[in-house]
Design a protein around this motif. Structure first.
Motif, PDB file in Angstrom:
ATOM      1  N   HIS A 278      97.953  33.016  23.578  1.00  0.00           N
ATOM      2  CA  HIS A 278      98.388  31.477  24.560  1.00  0.00           C
ATOM      3  C   HIS A 278      97.321  31.282  25.716  1.00  0.00           C
ATOM      4  CE1 HIS A 278     101.890  30.692  21.829  1.00  0.00           C
ATOM      5  NE2 HIS A 278     101.626  31.189  21.354  1.00  0.00           N
ATOM      6  N   CYS A 279      97.495  29.837  25.958  1.00  0.00           N
ATOM      7  CA  CYS A 279      96.926  29.474  26.955  1.00  0.00           C
ATOM      8  C   CYS A 279      97.489  27.902  27.916  1.00  0.00           C
ATOM      9  CB  CYS A 279      95.303  29.672  26.847  1.00  0.00           C
ATOM     10  SG  CYS A 279      94.612  29.649  28.560  1.00  0.00           S
ATOM     11  N   ASN A 280      97.662  27.862  28.786  1.00  0.00           N
ATOM     12  CA  ASN A 280      97.610  26.522  29.299  1.00  0.00           C
ATOM     13  C   ASN A 280      96.925  25.715  28.978  1.00  0.00           C
ATOM     14  OD1 ASN A 280      97.060  28.080  31.337  1.00  0.00           O
ATOM     15  ND2 ASN A 280      98.728  27.824  32.530  1.00  0.00           N
ATOM     16  N   LEU A 281      95.497  26.069  28.909  1.00  0.00           N
ATOM     17  CA  LEU A 281      94.133  25.512  28.915  1.00  0.00           C
ATOM     18  C   LEU A 281      94.171  25.274  27.792  1.00  0.00           C
ATOM     19  CD1 LEU A 281      92.455  25.705  32.554  1.00  0.00           C
ATOM     20  CD2 LEU A 281      94.688  24.619  31.957  1.00  0.00           C
ATOM     21  N   ARG A 282      92.683  24.636  27.373  1.00  0.00           N
ATOM     22  CA  ARG A 282      91.461  24.450  26.079  1.00  0.00           C
ATOM     23  C   ARG A 282      90.815  24.042  26.360  1.00  0.00           C
ATOM     24  NH1 ARG A 282      96.092  26.020  24.974  1.00  0.00           N
ATOM     25  NH2 ARG A 282      97.602  25.207  23.108  1.00  0.00           N
ATOM     26  N   CYS A 283      90.502  25.279  27.248  1.00  0.00           N
ATOM     27  CA  CYS A 283      88.334  25.030  27.649  1.00  0.00           C
ATOM     28  C   CYS A 283      87.781  24.904  26.313  1.00  0.00           C
ATOM     29  CB  CYS A 283      87.991  25.934  28.092  1.00  0.00           C
ATOM     30  SG  CYS A 283      89.301  26.497  29.430  1.00  0.00           S
ATOM     31  N   LEU A 284      86.754  23.569  26.024  1.00  0.00           N
ATOM     32  CA  LEU A 284      86.011  23.244  25.072  1.00  0.00           C
ATOM     33  C   LEU A 284      86.074  24.412  24.080  1.00  0.00           C
ATOM     34  CD1 LEU A 284      84.598  19.858  26.535  1.00  0.00           C
ATOM     35  CD2 LEU A 284      86.620  20.076  24.834  1.00  0.00           C
ATOM     36  N   TYR A 285      84.719  25.326  24.833  1.00  0.00           N
ATOM     37  CA  TYR A 285      84.124  26.072  24.553  1.00  0.00           C
ATOM     38  C   TYR A 285      84.942  27.742  24.153  1.00  0.00           C
ATOM     39  CZ  TYR A 285      84.673  26.915  29.388  1.00  0.00           C
ATOM     40  OH  TYR A 285      85.338  27.378  30.643  1.00  0.00           O
ATOM     41  N   CYS A 286      86.073  27.514  24.425  1.00  0.00           N
ATOM     42  CA  CYS A 286      87.538  29.169  24.429  1.00  0.00           C
ATOM     43  C   CYS A 286      87.991  29.142  22.408  1.00  0.00           C
ATOM     44  CB  CYS A 286      87.528  28.559  25.558  1.00  0.00           C
ATOM     45  SG  CYS A 286      88.331  31.115  25.195  1.00  0.00           S
ATOM     46  N   MET A 287      89.002  27.200  23.415  1.00  0.00           N
ATOM     47  CA  MET A 287      89.970  27.200  21.897  1.00  0.00           C
ATOM     48  C   MET A 287      90.210  25.758  21.745  1.00  0.00           C
ATOM     49  SD  MET A 287      93.118  29.260  24.622  1.00  0.00           S
ATOM     50  CE  MET A 287      94.651  28.772  23.021  1.00  0.00           C
ATOM     51  N   PRO A 288      90.208  25.356  20.776  1.00  0.00           N
ATOM     52  CA  PRO A 288      90.604  24.733  19.536  1.00  0.00           C
ATOM     53  C   PRO A 288      91.491  23.456  19.861  1.00  0.00           C
ATOM     54  CG  PRO A 288      90.719  26.386  18.412  1.00  0.00           C
ATOM     55  CD  PRO A 288      90.540  26.790  18.961  1.00  0.00           C
TER      56      PRO A 288
ATOM     57  N   GLY B  62      93.957  37.222  28.837  1.00  0.00           N
ATOM     58  CA  GLY B  62      93.596  36.618  27.813  1.00  0.00           C
ATOM     59  C   GLY B  62      93.756  35.928  26.664  1.00  0.00           C
ATOM     60  N   GLY B  63      93.763  34.859  26.108  1.00  0.00           N
ATOM     61  CA  GLY B  63      94.764  33.848  26.769  1.00  0.00           C
ATOM     62  C   GLY B  63      94.596  33.551  28.353  1.00  0.00           C
ATOM     63  N   GLU B  64      95.885  33.262  28.659  1.00  0.00           N
ATOM     64  CA  GLU B  64      96.269  33.321  30.678  1.00  0.00           C
ATOM     65  C   GLU B  64      97.279  34.349  30.716  1.00  0.00           C
ATOM     66  OE1 GLU B  64      95.123  32.116  32.888  1.00  0.00           O
ATOM     67  OE2 GLU B  64      96.074  33.621  33.638  1.00  0.00           O
TER      68      GLU B  64
ATOM     69  N   THR C 102      91.910  34.916  34.823  1.00  0.00           N
ATOM     70  CA  THR C 102      93.029  34.315  35.395  1.00  0.00           C
ATOM     71  C   THR C 102      92.651  32.989  35.423  1.00  0.00           C
ATOM     72  OG1 THR C 102      94.498  33.566  35.538  1.00  0.00           O
ATOM     73  CG2 THR C 102      94.027  34.972  37.279  1.00  0.00           C
ATOM     74  N   ASN C 103      92.931  31.665  34.907  1.00  0.00           N
ATOM     75  CA  ASN C 103      92.539  30.768  35.157  1.00  0.00           C
ATOM     76  C   ASN C 103      93.516  29.866  36.698  1.00  0.00           C
ATOM     77  OD1 ASN C 103      95.379  29.610  34.529  1.00  0.00           O
ATOM     78  ND2 ASN C 103      94.471  29.301  32.781  1.00  0.00           N
ATOM     79  N   ALA C 104      94.236  30.973  37.010  1.00  0.00           N
ATOM     80  CA  ALA C 104      95.643  31.092  38.008  1.00  0.00           C
ATOM     81  C   ALA C 104      95.706  29.627  38.739  1.00  0.00           C
ATOM     82  CB  ALA C 104      94.127  31.257  39.707  1.00  0.00           C
TER      83      ALA C 104
ATOM     84  N   ILE D 265      88.722  34.738  39.069  1.00  0.00           N
ATOM     85  CA  ILE D 265      89.439  33.404  38.926  1.00  0.00           C
ATOM     86  C   ILE D 265      88.445  32.675  38.066  1.00  0.00           C
ATOM     87  CG2 ILE D 265      90.633  31.419  39.574  1.00  0.00           C
ATOM     88  CD1 ILE D 265      91.776  33.359  42.098  1.00  0.00           C
ATOM     89  N   HIS D 266      88.832  31.506  36.615  1.00  0.00           N
ATOM     90  CA  HIS D 266      88.155  30.961  36.694  1.00  0.00           C
ATOM     91  C   HIS D 266      87.828  29.308  36.518  1.00  0.00           C
ATOM     92  CE1 HIS D 266      87.373  29.400  31.758  1.00  0.00           C
ATOM     93  NE2 HIS D 266      86.427  28.514  32.992  1.00  0.00           N
ATOM     94  N   ILE D 267      86.902  28.763  37.398  1.00  0.00           N
ATOM     95  CA  ILE D 267      86.700  27.338  36.980  1.00  0.00           C
ATOM     96  C   ILE D 267      85.282  26.829  37.481  1.00  0.00           C
ATOM     97  CG2 ILE D 267      86.963  27.486  40.010  1.00  0.00           C
ATOM     98  CD1 ILE D 267      88.230  25.621  40.193  1.00  0.00           C
TER      99      ILE D 267
ATOM    100  N   MET E 293      87.166  33.345  21.478  1.00  0.00           N
ATOM    101  CA  MET E 293      87.131  34.314  23.127  1.00  0.00           C
ATOM    102  C   MET E 293      88.488  34.503  23.732  1.00  0.00           C
ATOM    103  SD  MET E 293      85.267  35.118  24.901  1.00  0.00           S
ATOM    104  CE  MET E 293      83.763  34.986  26.209  1.00  0.00           C
ATOM    105  N   PHE E 294      89.956  33.537  23.165  1.00  0.00           N
ATOM    106  CA  PHE E 294      91.301  33.382  23.535  1.00  0.00           C
ATOM    107  C   PHE E 294      92.157  34.366  23.202  1.00  0.00           C
ATOM    108  CE2 PHE E 294      93.504  31.912  19.799  1.00  0.00           C
ATOM    109  CZ  PHE E 294      92.368  31.115  19.295  1.00  0.00           C
ATOM    110  N   GLN E 295      91.867  35.046  21.991  1.00  0.00           N
ATOM    111  CA  GLN E 295      91.808  36.139  21.365  1.00  0.00           C
ATOM    112  C   GLN E 295      91.006  37.183  21.120  1.00  0.00           C
ATOM    113  OE1 GLN E 295      91.049  34.585  17.252  1.00  0.00           O
ATOM    114  NE2 GLN E 295      93.411  33.844  16.431  1.00  0.00           N
TER     115      GLN E 295
HETATM  116 FE1  SF4 Z   1      92.506  29.319  28.200  1.00  0.00          FE
HETATM  117 FE2  SF4 Z   1      90.616  31.476  29.484  1.00  0.00          FE
HETATM  118 FE3  SF4 Z   1      90.601  30.376  27.109  1.00  0.00          FE
HETATM  119 FE4  SF4 Z   1      90.353  28.560  29.491  1.00  0.00          FE
HETATM  120  S1  SF4 Z   1      88.898  30.414  29.258  1.00  0.00           S
HETATM  121  S2  SF4 Z   1      90.965  28.215  27.325  1.00  0.00           S
HETATM  122  S3  SF4 Z   1      91.542  29.280  30.805  1.00  0.00           S
HETATM  123  S4  SF4 Z   1      91.486  31.770  27.879  1.00  0.00           S
END
Ligand code: SF4
Ligand code: SAM
Length: 329
Positions: free
Chosen positions: A20-30, A67-69, A96-98, A118-120, A324-326
């Motif tokens: 699971h993740c609280n974000l949805r980065c374009l290249y990682c999670m649809p 993760g995920g997060e 983490t996305n922190a 930390i990912h930003i 990637m998130f998996q």
């Molecule tokens: Fe979530 Fe990290 Fe994937 Fe972004 S890169 S959607 S923060 S798991």
């Protein structure tokens, strides 16, 4: 210390705590049609500890939670504490996305967390929102500051460089190292999961050479630094008079498979043998059939022995089944 069939020492385990993740980065999670593992399929804290004990028993010393997060996992502090107490594990980190970090960073450090990445992707709030979706600059920045206040050192910042979204922002991010002793690391996009994220990653890929040129043009020459560790995936540099480090992680243009020292454990309990390949070995089944540390050790050693020599992105081969998130990066 386990060695794979190519003589590489494998001593670093990356554990994904959740998909699971609280974000949805374009290249990682649809955004749509996501299939998350049901919670009973995720490894429990007991099971994660068992795998970490087995890993330490065969010579692994470094563990990173991802993760995920990872901070979405309600028992994350307990998991850090259990892993940090294992004899032989001397390095416990997290990626983490922190966003959720500030209220729990002190507990994590007290439990034994030593390092944080930390990912930003940009310091521009509007562009960050477009690229990391659901994320805000203010919250991630507050997370970074909380990590620094809690004494985590060095702070490592992960930036995934994507054409037209943040490729012009790399200069501002690299500039952070002038005043701060942080490591700002620019990562090349990798196509994982076969779907829209993989297509995005292929289309928006920016080679490290371009990112580097952009930084040098505005901020001056980057002086190479010696590798901090032979299997450090980042090539590190310093800007003139800078306190911190600029790193480049270039799995596509300069693969570092020859010095890979990693094994990955997915949140649903499989050893994933190479980030960019679908081969996996199930360890959860053995754990749930009553297997103990010795059984896990055998599966882990088999997983190490079967690591592929390297990725085959140049032949168009990547991970198709998992995003990637998996896997966890
Ligand atoms: Fe979530 Fe990290 Fe994937 Fe972004 S890169 S959607 S923060 S798991
Ligand atoms: N959610 C946490 C985070 O974002 O840091 C941990 C998990 S995330 C999958 C781990 C790292 O993977 C991120 O820091 C990001 O830099 C990287 N990442 C995600 N998708 C990527 C992609 N397609 N190519 C390259 N790096 C990617």
């Amino acid at each position: 210390m386990p060695r794979d069939q190519f003589g590489r020492q494998i001593n670093y385990l990356r554990i994904s705590l959740t998909d699971h993740c609280n974000l949805r980065c374009l290249y990682c999670m649809p955004l749509r049609d996501l299939q998350f593992a049901p919670s009973e399929e995720l490894l429990s804290a007991d099971e994660i500890e068992m795998v970490a004990r087995a890993a330490a028993a065969v010579g692994f010393y470094k563990i990173r939670l991802t993760g995920g997060e990872p901070l979405l996992r309600p028992d994350v502090v307990e998991i850090v504490g259990r892993i940090a107490k294992i004899d032989g594990i001397t390095d416990v980190g997290m990626t983490t996305n922190a966003i959720l970090l500030p209220p729990m960073v002190e507990q994590l450090v007290a439990a034994g967390l030593q390092r944080i990445n930390i990912h930003i992707d940009t310091l521009n709030p509007a562009r960050l929102k477009r690229l990391m979706r659901f994320g805000t600059y203010e919250r991630i920045w507050a997370g970074i500051e909380s990590a620094e206040r809690a004494g985590l050192h060095p702070i490592k910042i992960n930036v995934v460089v994507t054409r037209d979204h943040n490729d012009a922002d790399v200069v501002d991010l690299a500039r952070l190292t002038l005043e701060r002793d942080w490591h700002v690391r620019f990562i090349e996009l990798m196509p994982l999961g076969g779907g829209e994220c993989a297509a995005f990653s292929l289309a928006q890929y920016v080679p490290t050479s371009e990112t580097r040129d952009r930084i040098e043009k505005d901020l001056g020459e980057l002086t190479p630094l010696p590798a901090s560790h032979p299997s450090d995936e980042a090539r590190n540099y310093r800007l003139p008079a800078a306190r911190g480090v600029v790193g480049f992680i270039s799995p596509v243009s300069e693969p570092y498979c020859g010095s890979c020292n990693r094994m990955r454990l997915t949140a649903d309990g499989r050893f994933h043998l190479c980030l960019l390949n679908d081969d996996e070995m199930d360890v959860k089944k053995a754990l749930r059939n009553g297997g103990g540390v010795d059984t896990v050790k055998q599966i882990l050693l088999r997983a190490v022995a079967h690591k592929p020599t390297g990725h085959r992105l140049e032949e168009g081969v990547s991970t198709e089944i998992r995003g990637m998130f998996q896997i966890g990066g």
